[in-house]
Design a protein around this motif. Sequence first.
Motif, PDB file in Angstrom:
ATOM      1  N   VAL A   1      45.550  42.694  38.788  1.00  0.00           N
ATOM      2  CA  VAL A   1      44.263  43.326  39.075  1.00  0.00           C
ATOM      3  C   VAL A   1      44.445  44.831  38.942  1.00  0.00           C
ATOM      4  O   VAL A   1      45.262  45.434  39.656  1.00  0.00           O
ATOM      5  CB  VAL A   1      43.754  42.965  40.475  1.00  0.00           C
ATOM      6  CG1 VAL A   1      42.389  43.617  40.735  1.00  0.00           C
ATOM      7  CG2 VAL A   1      43.675  41.454  40.641  1.00  0.00           C
ATOM      8  N   THR A   2      43.709  45.433  38.003  1.00  0.00           N
ATOM      9  CA  THR A   2      43.875  46.870  37.753  1.00  0.00           C
ATOM     10  C   THR A   2      42.799  47.700  38.443  1.00  0.00           C
ATOM     11  O   THR A   2      41.766  47.176  38.863  1.00  0.00           O
ATOM     12  CB  THR A   2      43.824  47.155  36.253  1.00  0.00           C
ATOM     13  OG1 THR A   2      42.546  46.740  35.744  1.00  0.00           O
ATOM     14  CG2 THR A   2      44.918  46.384  35.507  1.00  0.00           C
TER      15      THR A   2
ATOM     16  N   ILE B   1      38.846  33.372  42.644  1.00  0.00           N
ATOM     17  CA  ILE B   1      38.975  34.563  43.478  1.00  0.00           C
ATOM     18  C   ILE B   1      37.806  35.472  43.131  1.00  0.00           C
ATOM     19  O   ILE B   1      37.641  35.898  41.981  1.00  0.00           O
ATOM     20  CB  ILE B   1      40.306  35.305  43.226  1.00  0.00           C
ATOM     21  CG1 ILE B   1      41.483  34.351  43.341  1.00  0.00           C
ATOM     22  CG2 ILE B   1      40.458  36.444  44.237  1.00  0.00           C
ATOM     23  CD1 ILE B   1      42.822  34.974  42.946  1.00  0.00           C
ATOM     24  N   GLN B   2      36.985  35.760  44.123  1.00  0.00           N
ATOM     25  CA  GLN B   2      35.823  36.619  43.923  1.00  0.00           C
ATOM     26  C   GLN B   2      36.161  38.055  44.296  1.00  0.00           C
ATOM     27  O   GLN B   2      36.991  38.303  45.176  1.00  0.00           O
ATOM     28  CB  GLN B   2      34.656  36.125  44.772  1.00  0.00           C
ATOM     29  CG  GLN B   2      34.153  34.737  44.373  1.00  0.00           C
ATOM     30  CD  GLN B   2      33.029  34.264  45.281  1.00  0.00           C
ATOM     31  OE1 GLN B   2      33.121  34.323  46.499  1.00  0.00           O
ATOM     32  NE2 GLN B   2      31.946  33.798  44.674  1.00  0.00           N
ATOM     33  N   ARG B   3      35.530  38.978  43.612  1.00  0.00           N
ATOM     34  CA  ARG B   3      35.676  40.415  43.927  1.00  0.00           C
ATOM     35  C   ARG B   3      37.154  40.759  44.100  1.00  0.00           C
ATOM     36  O   ARG B   3      37.591  41.225  45.152  1.00  0.00           O
ATOM     37  CB  ARG B   3      34.885  40.756  45.181  1.00  0.00           C
ATOM     38  CG  ARG B   3      33.421  40.355  45.116  1.00  0.00           C
ATOM     39  CD  ARG B   3      32.668  40.720  46.386  1.00  0.00           C
ATOM     40  NE  ARG B   3      33.223  40.117  47.589  1.00  0.00           N
ATOM     41  CZ  ARG B   3      33.037  38.864  47.957  1.00  0.00           C
ATOM     42  NH1 ARG B   3      32.293  38.064  47.201  1.00  0.00           N
ATOM     43  NH2 ARG B   3      33.567  38.410  49.066  1.00  0.00           N
ATOM     44  N   THR B   4      37.919  40.541  43.060  1.00  0.00           N
ATOM     45  CA  THR B   4      39.378  40.704  43.143  1.00  0.00           C
ATOM     46  C   THR B   4      39.774  42.094  43.620  1.00  0.00           C
ATOM     47  O   THR B   4      39.109  43.098  43.327  1.00  0.00           O
ATOM     48  CB  THR B   4      40.036  40.445  41.784  1.00  0.00           C
ATOM     49  OG1 THR B   4      39.374  41.230  40.772  1.00  0.00           O
ATOM     50  CG2 THR B   4      39.954  38.979  41.404  1.00  0.00           C
TER      51      THR B   4
ATOM     52  N   PRO C   1      44.803  30.464  32.642  1.00  0.00           N
ATOM     53  CA  PRO C   1      45.643  31.030  31.583  1.00  0.00           C
ATOM     54  C   PRO C   1      47.050  31.313  32.108  1.00  0.00           C
ATOM     55  O   PRO C   1      47.290  31.247  33.312  1.00  0.00           O
ATOM     56  CB  PRO C   1      44.910  32.339  31.252  1.00  0.00           C
ATOM     57  CG  PRO C   1      44.300  32.745  32.560  1.00  0.00           C
ATOM     58  CD  PRO C   1      43.892  31.457  33.234  1.00  0.00           C
ATOM     59  N   SER C   2      47.977  31.645  31.247  1.00  0.00           N
ATOM     60  CA  SER C   2      49.326  31.976  31.693  1.00  0.00           C
ATOM     61  C   SER C   2      49.358  33.399  32.253  1.00  0.00           C
ATOM     62  O   SER C   2      50.135  33.699  33.158  1.00  0.00           O
ATOM     63  CB  SER C   2      50.326  31.841  30.552  1.00  0.00           C
ATOM     64  OG  SER C   2      49.926  32.618  29.447  1.00  0.00           O
ATOM     65  N   ASN C   3      48.523  34.245  31.712  1.00  0.00           N
ATOM     66  CA  ASN C   3      48.401  35.621  32.184  1.00  0.00           C
ATOM     67  C   ASN C   3      46.931  36.005  32.237  1.00  0.00           C
ATOM     68  O   ASN C   3      46.150  35.601  31.371  1.00  0.00           O
ATOM     69  CB  ASN C   3      49.115  36.608  31.253  1.00  0.00           C
ATOM     70  CG  ASN C   3      50.603  36.622  31.457  1.00  0.00           C
ATOM     71  OD1 ASN C   3      51.096  37.189  32.422  1.00  0.00           O
ATOM     72  ND2 ASN C   3      51.316  35.978  30.572  1.00  0.00           N
ATOM     73  N   LYS C   4      46.568  36.775  33.265  1.00  0.00           N
ATOM     74  CA  LYS C   4      45.197  37.231  33.395  1.00  0.00           C
ATOM     75  C   LYS C   4      45.214  38.647  33.943  1.00  0.00           C
ATOM     76  O   LYS C   4      45.794  38.902  35.003  1.00  0.00           O
ATOM     77  CB  LYS C   4      44.412  36.320  34.330  1.00  0.00           C
ATOM     78  CG  LYS C   4      42.969  36.740  34.591  1.00  0.00           C
ATOM     79  CD  LYS C   4      42.100  36.548  33.376  1.00  0.00           C
ATOM     80  CE  LYS C   4      40.649  36.909  33.681  1.00  0.00           C
ATOM     81  NZ  LYS C   4      39.784  36.726  32.461  1.00  0.00           N
ATOM     82  N   VAL C   5      44.598  39.550  33.189  1.00  0.00           N
ATOM     83  CA  VAL C   5      44.435  40.922  33.658  1.00  0.00           C
ATOM     84  C   VAL C   5      42.946  41.131  33.893  1.00  0.00           C
ATOM     85  O   VAL C   5      42.134  40.844  33.013  1.00  0.00           O
ATOM     86  CB  VAL C   5      44.966  41.940  32.640  1.00  0.00           C
ATOM     87  CG1 VAL C   5      44.768  43.363  33.170  1.00  0.00           C
ATOM     88  CG2 VAL C   5      46.440  41.692  32.337  1.00  0.00           C
ATOM     89  N   THR C   6      42.597  41.605  35.072  1.00  0.00           N
ATOM     90  CA  THR C   6      41.196  41.789  35.396  1.00  0.00           C
ATOM     91  C   THR C   6      41.003  43.098  36.142  1.00  0.00           C
ATOM     92  O   THR C   6      41.941  43.645  36.726  1.00  0.00           O
ATOM     93  CB  THR C   6      40.673  40.617  36.243  1.00  0.00           C
ATOM     94  OG1 THR C   6      39.253  40.708  36.366  1.00  0.00           O
ATOM     95  CG2 THR C   6      41.281  40.633  37.644  1.00  0.00           C
TER      96      THR C   6
END
Lengths: 113, 115
Positions: free
Chosen positions: B114-115, B79-82, B8-13
């Motif tokens: 990554v929050t 990316i695992q476990r960010t 995606p262009s943006n990803k918040v996780t």
Amino acid sequence: QKEVEQNSGPLSVPEGAIASLNCTYSDRGSQSFFWYRQYSGKSPELIMFIYSNGDKEDGRFTAQLNKASQYVSLLIRDSQPSDSATYLCAVGSYKAAGNKLTFGGGTRVLVKP
Amino acid sequence: GAGVSQSPSNKVTEKGKDVELRCDPISGHTALYWYRQSLGQGLEFLIYFQGNSAPDKSGLPSDRFSAERTGGSVSTLTIQRTQQEDSAVYLCASSFAGTANYEQYFGPGTRLTVT
């Protein structure tokens, strides 16, 4: 010592003047040299590449390469406010794995009207 | 022709979740690269694919990072476990390897937070 070094700037240039950006590299085996322009929040855009010593001109841009001194420069003639961006120098070597490039940290250019 | 595309262009996780980032190179380009750019920083090489050769993974920062390229075209960076330090713009580039030129053309990037 970083492999590819650039002055981070900002380089402040009046509109219409020449902006001169420099880049030095440490690997004498480097064979290909690139300049990318990156606007804030955008991805790098290739603007020039040079492989041989000397000058290469494309529009308002001139790339200069001096392999003996291990530096490459970019001149921007008749600078415009739209040239305000970060300019990334990238260097490639035939000795590197495949076609991997090494990037400098970039020089931020501000063209003032 | 079409350039490099990324999604995606943006990803918040949330911290600890896994993410997948996708890259579709320029048609005909055999080489594909992943880079990471943290805020205000330069480009950090992550991994490089060339045709059917084994990828150059020398830039991957930890074993939480992996990438694959299916059919010599589309690539996925996982990316695992960010962690919060993974927050950056992930850039994909492709080039027409096999010539003396190394010009790499970049996609628009995926901004990962990554929050």
